[in-house]
Design an enzyme around this catalytic site. Sequence first.
Site, PDB file in Angstrom:
ATOM      1  N   GLY A 128     -19.098 -23.602  20.861  1.00 28.53           N
ATOM      2  CA  GLY A 128     -18.295 -22.135  20.623  1.00 28.53           C
ATOM      3  C   GLY A 128     -17.615 -21.682  21.721  1.00 28.53           C
TER       4      GLY A 128
ATOM      5  N   THR B 181     -20.101 -21.500  13.063  1.00 29.71           N
ATOM      6  CA  THR B 181     -20.143 -21.610  14.513  1.00 29.71           C
ATOM      7  C   THR B 181     -21.139 -20.234  14.848  1.00 29.71           C
ATOM      8  OG1 THR B 181     -18.385 -19.976  14.336  1.00 29.71           O
ATOM      9  CG2 THR B 181     -17.880 -22.064  14.890  1.00 29.71           C
TER      10      THR B 181
ATOM     11  N   GLU C  15     -31.839 -27.020  16.685  1.00 28.45           N
ATOM     12  CA  GLU C  15     -30.829 -27.862  17.544  1.00 28.45           C
ATOM     13  C   GLU C  15     -31.929 -28.365  18.798  1.00 28.45           C
ATOM     14  OE1 GLU C  15     -27.759 -25.433  19.166  1.00 28.45           O
ATOM     15  OE2 GLU C  15     -27.092 -24.974  17.188  1.00 28.45           O
TER      16      GLU C  15
ATOM     17  N   ARG D 237     -25.344 -19.332  13.769  1.00 23.89           N
ATOM     18  CA  ARG D 237     -26.670 -20.055  13.883  1.00 23.89           C
ATOM     19  C   ARG D 237     -26.879 -20.971  12.860  1.00 23.89           C
ATOM     20  NH1 ARG D 237     -25.684 -18.927  18.585  1.00 23.89           N
ATOM     21  NH2 ARG D 237     -27.058 -17.700  19.728  1.00 23.89           N
TER      22      ARG D 237
ATOM     23  N   GLY E 274     -18.472  -9.217  12.264  1.00 21.42           N
ATOM     24  CA  GLY E 274     -18.529  -8.627  13.405  1.00 21.42           C
ATOM     25  C   GLY E 274     -17.129  -9.083  14.291  1.00 21.42           C
TER      26      GLY E 274
ATOM     27  N   HIS F  26     -22.725 -27.534  19.805  1.00 20.92           N
ATOM     28  CA  HIS F  26     -22.657 -26.023  20.000  1.00 20.92           C
ATOM     29  C   HIS F  26     -21.674 -25.853  21.217  1.00 20.92           C
ATOM     30  CE1 HIS F  26     -25.336 -22.527  19.627  1.00 20.92           C
ATOM     31  NE2 HIS F  26     -24.090 -21.940  20.211  1.00 20.92           N
TER      32      HIS F  26
HETATM   33  C1  DGY Z   1     -23.781 -17.441  21.373  1.00 25.25           C
HETATM   34  O1  DGY Z   1     -23.259 -16.923  22.343  1.00 25.25           O
HETATM   35  O2  DGY Z   1     -24.636 -16.950  20.807  1.00 25.25           O
HETATM   36  C2  DGY Z   1     -23.144 -18.798  21.233  1.00 25.25           C
HETATM   37  O3  DGY Z   1     -23.828 -19.538  20.210  1.00 25.25           O
HETATM   38  C3  DGY Z   1     -23.018 -19.530  22.467  1.00 25.25           C
HETATM   39  O4  DGY Z   1     -22.109 -20.477  22.470  1.00 25.25           O
END
Ligand code: DGY
Length: 325
Positions: A288, A237, A268, A239, A156, A286
């Site tokens: 990201g 990064t 988590e 899930r 994606g 977490h």
């Molecule tokens: C998301 O937006 O799914 C990310 O994991 C958040 O940091």
Amino acid sequence: MTFSVFITRKIPEEGVHILKKVCQKVEVNPRDRPLTYDELLKEAKGRDAIITMLSDRIDARLMQEAANLKIVANYAVGYDNVDVKAATARGIVVTNTPGVLTDSTADMAWALLFSIARRIIEGDKLTRAGKFTGWAPMMLLGGDLVGKTLGIVGAGRIGTAMAMRSRGWNMRVLYMTQQSRNAVLEEMFGAQRVDLETLLRESDFISIHAPLSEKTRHLIGPHEFSLMKRTAYLINTGRGAVIDEVALVNALRNKQIAGAGLDVYEEEPKLKTGLTELDNVVLAPHLGSATVETRTKMALMAAENIIAVLNRQKPSNCVNPEVLT
Ligand code: DGY
């Protein structure tokens, strides 16, 4: 009409501000922690809209009890925490925050990749502990990036941004997706679509960007680790549950792969036993999308989605568009 909105964690003020212009009641969870399910249930009742976090479980029961709910605006691109089917059945719009966190998340994946491949955290620990006694020819040797193969799982927006960044290191890019082919990845970045087995066998760095679904849960387990190179690094990064975390601990402990860089975990904030004891893994909490710019854009996006729905307009980021027809 008076609208009531609840936000389950403190988010950048910009989003709250625009909501307050339209909605009479906008409340934010004042606690510095996620709500328990029962607290969430209580707060959601009587609300027209909620902004939820990826740690909030939004299930059929909650949506049934919060009978006024018109929209669940998830403050994340991933929405595996929301029972979208149940929302659709009740005519509740579910939105997410795609696009605005693409770059920050891809940057985070690269930060983890560098940290683990060049042993930066181990070096930091050693230096702080006063154990840096001078340059040494065999100290903390890592792996090169230039010319290596990057395997992207899930093609994606974030997977594509990951590939774009790999050009600086002249990497060969492989990708696998359970969706349709990604023409940008192939035509702009010369990526080659392969099956998972080929990707695992041939990649030096494997980066997970597939959303969590029943199809991707434990996509990477004991068998998949056995296919990887012993010199390979795994980055996640996306899930946590896309990787079987117990199998990962075993693979790292047995040096079946060289290392891992993780931003996300299966349950988590709990980590599987043994993970924190390993030196060949870098662990981030977490982060990201955790930049000021990105989180502000996410807050605005979630708020704008709510405002659109409350004004009976089409929100920009609906994940169950069938409720709008
Ligand atoms: C998301 O937006 O799914 C990310 O994991 C958040 O940091």
